[in-house]
Design an enzyme around this catalytic site. Sequence first.
Site, PDB file in Angstrom:
ATOM      1  N   LYS A  69       0.980  -1.383   0.122  1.00  0.00           N
ATOM      2  CA  LYS A  69      -0.044   0.041  -0.231  1.00  0.00           C
ATOM      3  C   LYS A  69       0.885   1.094   0.046  1.00  0.00           C
ATOM      4  CE  LYS A  69      -3.807   0.393   2.495  1.00  0.00           C
ATOM      5  NZ  LYS A  69      -4.609   0.076   3.513  1.00  0.00           N
TER       6      LYS A  69
HETATM    7  C1  E4P Z   1      -8.127   0.983   3.941  1.00  0.00           C
HETATM    8  O1  E4P Z   1      -7.332  -0.029   3.240  1.00  0.00           O
HETATM    9  C2  E4P Z   1      -8.009   1.286   5.146  1.00  0.00           C
HETATM   10  O2  E4P Z   1      -7.397   0.607   5.914  1.00  0.00           O
HETATM   11  C3  E4P Z   1      -9.325   1.876   5.661  1.00  0.00           C
HETATM   12  O3  E4P Z   1     -10.319   1.445   5.194  1.00  0.00           O
HETATM   13  C4  E4P Z   1      -9.406   2.897   6.308  1.00  0.00           C
HETATM   14  O4  E4P Z   1     -10.624   3.247   6.959  1.00  0.00           O
HETATM   15  P1  E4P Z   1     -11.026   4.219   8.259  1.00  0.00           P
HETATM   16  O5  E4P Z   1     -11.606   5.569   7.456  1.00  0.00           O
HETATM   17  O6  E4P Z   1     -12.030   3.751   8.972  1.00  0.00           O
HETATM   18  O7  E4P Z   1      -9.600   4.408   9.086  1.00  0.00           O
END
Ligand code: E4P
Length: 225
Positions: free
Chosen positions: A93
Amino acid sequence: MELYLDTANLEEIKHAVSLGVVSGVTTNPSLVAKEQEGLTREEARLRFHQLIRQICRLLPEGNVNAEVLAEEAQGMFKEGKELASLAENVVVKIPLTAQGLSAISLLAEEGIPVNATLVFSVNQALLAAAAGASYVSPFLGRIDDAGGDGVALVSQILKAFRNYEISTSVIAASIRHPRHVTAVALEGAHIATVPYRVLMQMIKHPLTEQGLERFRLDWNKIIRK
Ligand code: E4P
């Protein structure tokens, strides 16, 4: 639509895997930080790598997304290569910044799958795809939190990708509740990554519970006491 689990918690992952419904896991630094504390920088790095290896073993056929912490391109590239070497099913990522785009293109050139994260606009998604990202993650819940329409963003990215036959998959991320999941499925998102709590909510329906209770009561009526 494939379902990923948005967590770094091993017990949650084990349970979701046992249900046979998840084909991937997404983690991020905040989720990983919930699972460990009081470490030196090096200990934290090693524990993070150990955790990613453990998740990869729990889901050997699924994509396990691990995020880089560096903020400049060469650092992200180096870290990305390191993460990709932990297991064959790691997806790296990379946050959608200018440095991130450079890192995405470097990793893509090496054949390493990248998920461009922290995407909040169609333009950012187009840039990620152009740089060679295999996945883009629009954070729809955070868009909603800021008063926008997160599902509409997912829909617009999908439309733009369809217009140009872009093969990058769209992961609907930052999902807050089951209605988000239904909405992005209807828009044609390739993947939705859901917190464990939302996965559990998706299973339940009061009419299923009521129906089960009725079957149980009716069946018991024919049993002689
Ligand atoms: C995605 O890959 C992220 O880990 C995640 O969906 C972030 O979500 P949040 O806004 O609940 O932190």
